[in-house]
Design an enzyme around this catalytic site. Structure first.
Site, PDB file in Angstrom:
ATOM      1  N   ASP A   1       5.197   5.143 -11.529  1.00 19.75           N
ATOM      2  CA  ASP A   1       4.008   4.400 -11.127  1.00 19.75           C
ATOM      3  C   ASP A   1       2.760   5.157 -11.569  1.00 19.75           C
ATOM      4  O   ASP A   1       2.807   5.882 -12.564  1.00 19.75           O
ATOM      5  CB  ASP A   1       4.032   4.173  -9.605  1.00 19.75           C
ATOM      6  CG  ASP A   1       3.439   2.833  -9.203  1.00 19.75           C
ATOM      7  OD1 ASP A   1       2.219   2.664  -9.364  1.00 19.75           O
ATOM      8  OD2 ASP A   1       4.186   1.962  -8.729  1.00 19.75           O
TER       9      ASP A   1
ATOM     10  N   HIS B   1      -1.918   2.706  -6.419  1.00 22.09           N
ATOM     11  CA  HIS B   1      -0.715   1.884  -6.332  1.00 22.09           C
ATOM     12  C   HIS B   1       0.542   2.712  -6.084  1.00 22.09           C
ATOM     13  O   HIS B   1       1.375   2.370  -5.254  1.00 22.09           O
ATOM     14  CB  HIS B   1      -0.560   1.055  -7.613  1.00 22.09           C
ATOM     15  CG  HIS B   1       0.551   0.063  -7.554  1.00 22.09           C
ATOM     16  ND1 HIS B   1       1.789   0.305  -8.100  1.00 22.09           N
ATOM     17  CD2 HIS B   1       0.611  -1.168  -7.008  1.00 22.09           C
ATOM     18  CE1 HIS B   1       2.576  -0.748  -7.894  1.00 22.09           C
ATOM     19  NE2 HIS B   1       1.880  -1.650  -7.234  1.00 22.09           N
TER      20      HIS B   1
ATOM     21  N   SER C   1       5.929  -5.907  -6.004  1.00 21.67           N
ATOM     22  CA  SER C   1       5.892  -4.440  -5.981  1.00 21.67           C
ATOM     23  C   SER C   1       6.409  -3.911  -4.650  1.00 21.67           C
ATOM     24  O   SER C   1       7.270  -3.047  -4.587  1.00 21.67           O
ATOM     25  CB  SER C   1       4.458  -3.936  -6.121  1.00 21.67           C
ATOM     26  OG  SER C   1       4.133  -3.596  -7.417  1.00 21.67           O
TER      27      SER C   1
END
Length: 393
Positions: A58, A93, A259
């Site tokens: 990520d 994120h 996600s």
């Protein structure tokens, strides 16, 4: 040569200021609605993910995040990303996904409790989200996938999607390599609000678990994609997690998308492997699929795959062992023709009881269609929504 960009599959954040405090402000733990919906208190009495390493490919993970204290292993940046140990996150994120997966919880109602709060996280920073703002050297997902497999990851979480359909032989080979070393790969199944109309890569690669999203009531999230490659479903609506205060002053972010669903599935796989350490990858995956709650059309269907995850059943049910991997053979695979229909994974016995190019990544969370979610105040602090604009390079 067509550029492939990647998109982190969560909706990234802006601070909402000047919002009046609600009559009854929800705490962070109260906003983690999926913990109750999935019966996580009962499941975590059986397993908390001890001894299992989960790689998070990520934007990196904030090494100073208190909800991940003791959880992070030294990772790395790949594909041209400069990141010491993977312990920094200019986007937010990766930190959000890591806390949804393995947040330690701690004392107080405003600490994020992950699905597997004793699992270890191996952060691998790749050029997605803000990591891609300046571009990055051409490369493929082969590098981070192989890194994860070579550094002890049993589960490789990929909460992002690629914005084209160009299958890459190095990525197919890396997936086969990781699976041969006993790892399970999990990916976000895409989001309609980001423009996806079929399951994108890397979730569409053979041998990768494709995760669809569900709502608070267990129905199909309206941004999720029905596709023959869908394997399993997990909560995707209004997923809150911790985020770096350097980017989000409140320290929290929330959004909807696959996600979060992928991170939840990866956490459950860690629970299963910790509870049943003698199982190989095929039987860990089989236990996940065989114990899922059937949703939609009877049996496996294109919306929910094998169904909505059932953590307690996945840990405790009697599940017949399998010799064939539910995700297909382990050997190297040639890049299939794009005109060929995607292969589906065979249903398991039921229980009794990707090149990044010059990437701009898409996080697989979309907040309220393309609108920002209204964030509640806790102790008078406005919390940001992790809102991921669709970025292309």
């Amino acid at each position: 040569m067509r550029t492939r960009s990647a998109v982190a599959a969560l909706v990234a954040g802006v601070l909402i200021g000047g919002v009046p405090a609600p009559a009854q402000a929800e705490t962070v733990r109260e906003q983690q609605w999926w913990l109750g919906a999935l019966g996580m208190a009962k499941a975590q009495q059986v397993s908390k993910g001890d001894g299992v390493v989960v790689a998070v490919l990520d934007t990196g993970v904030d090494g100073a995040q208190p909800d991940l204290s003791g959880a992070l292993l030294p990772g790395a940046g790949t594909n041209g990303v400069a990141s010491e140990k993977g312990w920094d996150d200019p986007d937010g994120h990766g930190t959000q996904m890591a806390t949804v997966l393995a947040g330690r919880g701690g004392d107080g109602a405003n600490r994020v409790l992950g699905i597997a709060p004793k699992a270890k996280v191996l952060p691998i920073a790749i050029p997605i989200g803000n990591r891609a703002a300046g571009g990055a050297p051409a490369g493929t997902l082969a590098e981070p996938i192989r890194y994860a497999a070579d550094h002890g990851a049993k589960i490789i979480n990929m909460s992002f999607t690629l914005t084209d359909d160009e299958l890459k032989q190095p990525e197919l080979d890396a997936i086969a390599y990781a699976r041969a070393k006993g790892a399970v790969l999990v990916a976000a199944g895409g989001n309609r609000p980001q423009g996806d109309d079929h399951v994108p890569l890397p979730a569409r690669y053979p041998g990768v678990i494709t995760v669809a999203g569900t709502t608070r009531t267990g129905g199909l999230w309206d941004g999720s994609i029905a596709d023959p490659t869908v394997d399993i479903a997990a909560p995707a609506q209004d997923i809150i997690g911790a985020a770096p205060k350097s980017r989000y002053p409140s320290g929290f972010a929330i959004g909807s998308g696959t996600s979060g669903a992928a991170a939840i599935v990866s956490g459950l796989l860690a629970l299963i492997w910790s509870r049943h350490p003698g199982l190989d990858a095929a039987n860990v995956v089989n236990r996940l699929f065989a114990t899922a709650r059937d949703k939609g059309a009877p049996g496996r269907d294109d919306s929910f795959g094998h169904g909505l995850i059932d953590p307690y059943a996945a840990l405790t049910a009697t599940v017949p062992p399998v010799t064939a991997d539910p995700l297909g053979p382990l050997g190297p695979t040639a890049a299939p023709s794009l005109s060929a229909p995607p292969a589906t994974h065979a249903p398991p016995p039921r229980a009794s009881g990707d090149g990044l190019g010059t990437p701009a990544i898409r996080a697989a969370v979309v907040g309220g269609g393309s609108l920002l979610l209204a964030l509640l105040l806790v102790f008078g602090v406005a919390r940001p929504l992790l809102r991921g604009p669709r970025r292309r390079r």
